[in-house]
Design an enzyme around this catalytic site. Structure first.
Site, PDB file in Angstrom:
ATOM      1  N   LYS A 149      47.742  46.152  41.789  1.00 36.57           N
ATOM      2  CA  LYS A 149      47.932  45.162  40.757  1.00 36.57           C
ATOM      3  C   LYS A 149      46.725  44.170  39.997  1.00 36.57           C
ATOM      4  O   LYS A 149      46.404  43.812  40.987  1.00 36.57           O
ATOM      5  CB  LYS A 149      49.262  44.071  40.584  1.00 36.57           C
ATOM      6  CG  LYS A 149      49.567  43.452  39.186  1.00 36.57           C
ATOM      7  CD  LYS A 149      51.068  42.665  40.111  1.00 36.57           C
ATOM      8  CE  LYS A 149      50.701  41.795  38.443  1.00 36.57           C
ATOM      9  NZ  LYS A 149      50.800  41.201  37.617  1.00 36.57           N
TER      10      LYS A 149
HETATM   11  N1  PMP Z   1      53.825  46.451  34.830  1.00 35.21           N
HETATM   12  C1  PMP Z   1      52.739  45.420  34.332  1.00 35.21           C
HETATM   13  C2  PMP Z   1      51.383  45.824  33.760  1.00 35.21           C
HETATM   14  C3  PMP Z   1      52.999  43.985  34.789  1.00 35.21           C
HETATM   15  O1  PMP Z   1      51.766  43.053  33.974  1.00 35.21           O
HETATM   16  C4  PMP Z   1      53.848  43.514  35.032  1.00 35.21           C
HETATM   17  C5  PMP Z   1      54.084  42.276  35.652  1.00 35.21           C
HETATM   18  N2  PMP Z   1      53.845  42.263  37.346  1.00 35.21           N
HETATM   19  C6  PMP Z   1      55.150  44.761  35.237  1.00 35.21           C
HETATM   20  C7  PMP Z   1      54.624  45.949  34.658  1.00 35.21           C
HETATM   21  C8  PMP Z   1      56.013  44.297  35.873  1.00 35.21           C
HETATM   22  O2  PMP Z   1      56.353  43.804  37.312  1.00 35.21           O
HETATM   23  P1  PMP Z   1      57.319  42.921  38.358  1.00 35.21           P
HETATM   24  O3  PMP Z   1      58.492  42.908  37.642  1.00 35.21           O
HETATM   25  O4  PMP Z   1      56.604  43.341  39.214  1.00 35.21           O
HETATM   26  O5  PMP Z   1      56.726  41.467  37.450  1.00 35.21           O
END
Ligand code: PMP
Length: 299
Positions: A158
């Site tokens: 991330k």
């Molecule tokens: N894809 C992206 C590009 C994101 O920024 C997020 C948010 N973190 C997600 C998917 C979903 O991830 P999560 O469910 O862990 O928040």
């Protein structure tokens, strides 16, 4: 409602081990993280005072840093404790929590071996954007940018740098009157939205793209397990753009987005339906359980 700028608010931000007044939580303009995007972050939500899946988020933060070649100088236990502390310090029980780690100012060049790693954690109130109207669904346009091959970018992290194409895609979608963008991957397959994963209901089953070049969201995995608990069939597979007209329901999942129905993808309309509604309600119930209730439910 007037927008309160993020650099001029009351409250406290945890920064490198100290609780700092919000307006003083600054870093130097020659930070490596700013120039070369050497930063990783998390997005978490607290419900009724508990941060949902906190340890998973902390572990992903640490893993994201390792993918970018750095070690956050705090343990998972310390980071969890700091996230909880910042929530309490700001008197919030229902909030969005944002930890971010980045390379500092010791070296400003492509090479960054000498930089120190910093960690900050902020939190603020951020209710679901769609509130009571959430079941109406959002409209997605097609993103002009593609999710890169995992050998082109560190796609499992991330990482702040990956949001460059997210912001460009979101801005293009907003300029065209949409709420968000559907991003395809480097092969032209369906991947996700700019900050949330995507699901399709086809023939009563739930289909979602295999996360081989984008984030395997914590909410995505939670929704899949809720669906399976409810005897729904969930299939992870490559999904082609041509298949989209076959879907009867479409929804997004993400920490900020929670479960959000989609009512249009670039002219193709969908009616938010019973499967989305069930998963949305179940997710809303699960996140509000105490950690003890969640583990007794899992047993
Ligand atoms: N894809 C992206 C590009 C994101 O920024 C997020 C948010 N973190 C997600 C998917 C979903 O991830 P999560 O469910 O862990 O928040």
């Amino acid at each position: 409602m007037a927008l309160v700028p993020f650099d001029d608010r009351d409250g406290l931000i945890w920064m490198d081990g100290a609780m700092v007044p919000w307006r003083d939580a600054k870093l130097h303009v020659l930070s490596h993280g700013l120039h070369y995007a050497s930063g990783v972050f998390e997005g978490e939500r607290a419900y009724s005072g508990h941060i949902f899946k906190l340890r998973e988020h902390t572990e992903r933060l640490i893993a994201s840093g390792r993918i970018l070649g750095f070690e956050i100088p705090w343990s998972a236990e310390q980071i969890d404790a700091a996230c909880r502390e910042v929530l309490t310090a700001n008197n919030l029980t229902d909030a969005y929590v944002r930890p971010i780690a980045w390379r500092g100012t010791e070296q400003l060049s492509v090479s960054a071996q000498q930089t120190k790693i910093h960690l900050a954690i902020a939190c603020w109130a951020w209710p679901n954007l769609f509130g009571a109207d959430r079941m109406k669904g959002v409209r997605l346009g097609m993103a002009p940018w593609k999710r890169p091959h995992p050998e082109t970018a560190p796609t499992a992290s991330k990482a702040a740098g990956l949001y460059m194409i997210g912001t460009l895609s979101k801005h293009a979608a907003e300029a065209a009157g949409f709420d968000d963008a559907l991003m395809l991957d480097w092969r032209g397959r369906v991947s996700e939205a700019t900050g949330a994963n995507i699901f399709f209901v086809m023939d009563g089953e739930i289909h979602t793209p295999t996360p081989d070049c984008f984030l395997d969201g914590i909410t995505r995995r939670t929704v899949m397990s809720i669906a399976r608990r409810n005897q729904m069939k969930v299939i992870e597979r490559a999904i082609e753009l041509e298949e989209l007209p076959r879907a009867t329901e479409v929804f997004l999942s993400g920490t900020a987005a929670e479960v959000t129905p989609v009512r249009e993808i670039a002219g193709q309309t969908y009616t938010p339906g019973p499967i989305t509604e069930t998963l949305l309600r179940e997710y809303d119930g699960l996140v509000r359980m105490t950690p003890a209730e969640v583990s007794s439910r899992a047993a």
